[in-house]
Design a protein around this motif. Sequence first.
Motif, PDB file in Angstrom:
ATOM      1  N   THR A   1       1.173   4.049  -2.888  1.00 24.22           N
ATOM      2  CA  THR A   1       0.788   5.609  -2.727  1.00 24.22           C
ATOM      3  C   THR A   1       1.860   6.377  -3.066  1.00 24.22           C
ATOM      4  OG1 THR A   1      -0.629   4.861  -0.844  1.00 24.22           O
ATOM      5  CG2 THR A   1      -0.071   6.967  -0.895  1.00 24.22           C
TER       6      THR A   1
ATOM      7  N   TRP B   1       0.894  -1.137  -0.040  1.00 24.07           N
ATOM      8  CA  TRP B   1      -0.005  -0.139  -0.097  1.00 24.07           C
ATOM      9  C   TRP B   1       1.067   1.345   0.045  1.00 24.07           C
ATOM     10  CZ3 TRP B   1      -3.207   3.429  -0.457  1.00 24.07           C
ATOM     11  CH2 TRP B   1      -3.210   4.700   0.381  1.00 24.07           C
TER      12      TRP B   1
ATOM     13  N   GLN C   1      -8.686   2.346   1.888  1.00 26.73           N
ATOM     14  CA  GLN C   1      -7.507   3.230   1.368  1.00 26.73           C
ATOM     15  C   GLN C   1      -7.193   2.743  -0.171  1.00 26.73           C
ATOM     16  OE1 GLN C   1      -4.384   1.961   4.362  1.00 26.73           O
ATOM     17  NE2 GLN C   1      -4.740   3.909   5.461  1.00 26.73           N
TER      18      GLN C   1
ATOM     19  N   ASN D   1      -9.839  -1.447   6.694  1.00 27.97           N
ATOM     20  CA  ASN D   1      -9.146  -0.068   6.136  1.00 27.97           C
ATOM     21  C   ASN D   1      -8.233  -0.419   5.275  1.00 27.97           C
ATOM     22  OD1 ASN D   1      -8.071   2.504   7.543  1.00 27.97           O
ATOM     23  ND2 ASN D   1      -5.969   1.268   7.534  1.00 27.97           N
TER      24      ASN D   1
END
Length: 741
Positions: free
Chosen positions: A124, A120, A174, A170
């Motif tokens: 990002t 993740w 995201q 979560n």
Amino acid sequence: MSRQAALARLNIPSSDNPRLPTPQDLDFLINDLRFPPPTATVNKVLGYMYHYLPYVKHEQNLRLVFASFLNSSVCFGPSNHGATFAELYLIIEVFKLVTDKKLSISQPSLSVKIWYNVIWKELTNFVQFNPLQNSWKILPIIAGMRLSNPLRYELYVKGNPIQYRPFFVNWDYQTTQLFKESLTYSISPSLPDNVVNLSLLSLAIFHDPNQNILNFTQKISIPFVVERLIDMIVSPVDKDSVKSAITHYFIPTGDNNNNNTTTPSPNVKHLNKIAILLESYLKQIPGEKSPELLISAVLGKLLTFNRDLNHFSQHSKFNQDSNSKDLDSLPPLFQEYWHSMKSILFAEILIFQGILTAYVTSGTTSSRSPIYQEICLKILHNLYYIHFILLSIGQGGFDSYNFDYYVALEVVLNHSRTTGAFETLTSHLIGDYQEVNLYVVHEDYIVKSKVLFVLGMWENYLKDPNQIFVRRTISPICFNLASGENGRGLPLSSDLIEAAHSVLLAIFAFNKNTPRETLEYLDLLLRQFPNVLSANQLSIAIETLGKQTLSHPIQYHNLTEEEQLELSDLYTNSAQELLEFLYIRCSAIGTGIPINRTGNALGTAQPIAEYGANSTMSHIDEDGMGIDIIDANKRKKPKDYVPKVARLSKEPSEYEVQVRLVPETAREALIFSFINLVPYLPLSMFIPWLDRIMVVIDASNVSEREYLLRMLWRVLSENLDLNRCELGYKWWYETRGMAKL
């Protein structure tokens, strides 16, 4: 590249010096990712990811390898001119496998939570570094990992929800936000086709149909997305491909004995997801400017594709009905073909559903109704070409298909009176030699499926038709088909004959017909029984014709001299002539001729209401016999009057066990069909014709007479209105001295 050169590019000293650390495999992997050799391919790079990422031991190593992959020029080069869409699609597949493997290994050296968090963060950071260039690159990775969510749930969340559910909820949130943000930069006419296609396919895989699609692509042109999605369905993968749109879905190889097939393309593999995504966008179309032009373009592309698909299949070895066969028993090549056809059918039904749902829910104004009709005409035209697929798999319970078919048909029929568009379309579909050659329909499954589709539409149309079109087009075609032979004298299939009969019965049930037409059709029915038509089918047909004629008899003295020339001088009205015709045929048929089956109702190309008759035969095994006319008239019939001398010694329940309700001979079936007309006999003719029915019953053998008497009693006791019931009871008990049966 030599080992020494690779070490130099990574600034790693040579291992010739024993005091320096020896490079590990990880060093060479990162080198190949950052500085790919000439032999590097997308497959090789993705192979590295599959063999390394699930087993990585240290968090920093995972960061290095994954970041190096994201910057790989092999997979994500400038404008990506090197990799094709099919190659880029493998990113989705591999990251699904990578995630599955990470979730499944028994002793991971890096925890699942850390592994997911590293992925993740790197995604990002990668997007934030350069959103314009990097956004599209992360979409297939997230989509591939999302495909592993079912396995993730089974192995982690289901068994330990407290530890893993909040974390993955979560993480999903995201990545969803990151996915939405990245889409804005990934779907644009300025981007290469393979990038746009990959982004849309990633969206199709990632998107939840229960969520509003506009939440993902608010800033992206809906018409552009719709056009690209339909192209992904009906066009080859790459514009420079030599494949046709059909072989894009199915490419048979070898001869009849060779079962080799090709690997399906990404679009074919995820066709259902692409169709669901397109359906979601089509539901938003009414809010766009000139939505009809866009929808018309979509349906036009589908029509070209479906016509090619139909013609390809018609001239292939697959032009045969699989409905009566076990698909798994077919050769692998045939199995793949029919599975591909089913996927196409299901996908298109979703697309049509999206279009129709948009208009149904938007409240189309009267000013746009003509355009709406044109859209529905195109939907029906498309369904015409893919009807052979529907017939092969059956349509029972296929609610989405029924929605598309009936909504489109209703819209078209509501405007047919003023536009004539329905008549024009169906005349073309069944009368164009390029589409339907009625001379070969006996041996061509796909041609037969097209004929059945038109017959099904005609059956609905006949409730309020143009009489000229019925007489000039529908009646001649259906009568020829119902006769059971084509122009070469070759037999037609039973389902086609039954469907043609079904349309003819609708003509006689809902439209005015001359006595001569009625008798000609009745003669055809009797000639086809029992070899072509079953007892049940004959009963339904005769009751339909009889009800219409007896309820509205034509008085011959009211006809013109020209019309009277076609009629016999022996009869005063059409009811009398019909009854005499049946009486003669019932008298002539021999006794004791067995029949093999009673059969079901007449088959048709689509589910419809009954033909205007509720045949006693069709309800013979139910309580009562068809619709009770007394009940329909909201009146009660008188109490049964049964003289004491006529009562049976046995109790009714004891006797009923021995009752036979189904005819076993041709004479029983034909006379029983005659008996079914008793509820419709005019009062002036009621008793005389009961006497004549008894004549043909008494001329039967013992077994037939017993059966027919019981059937006559059931009609008299259960299917008559008040006036006929009183006359019938008096005739049965007093005139004939019969017992209650």
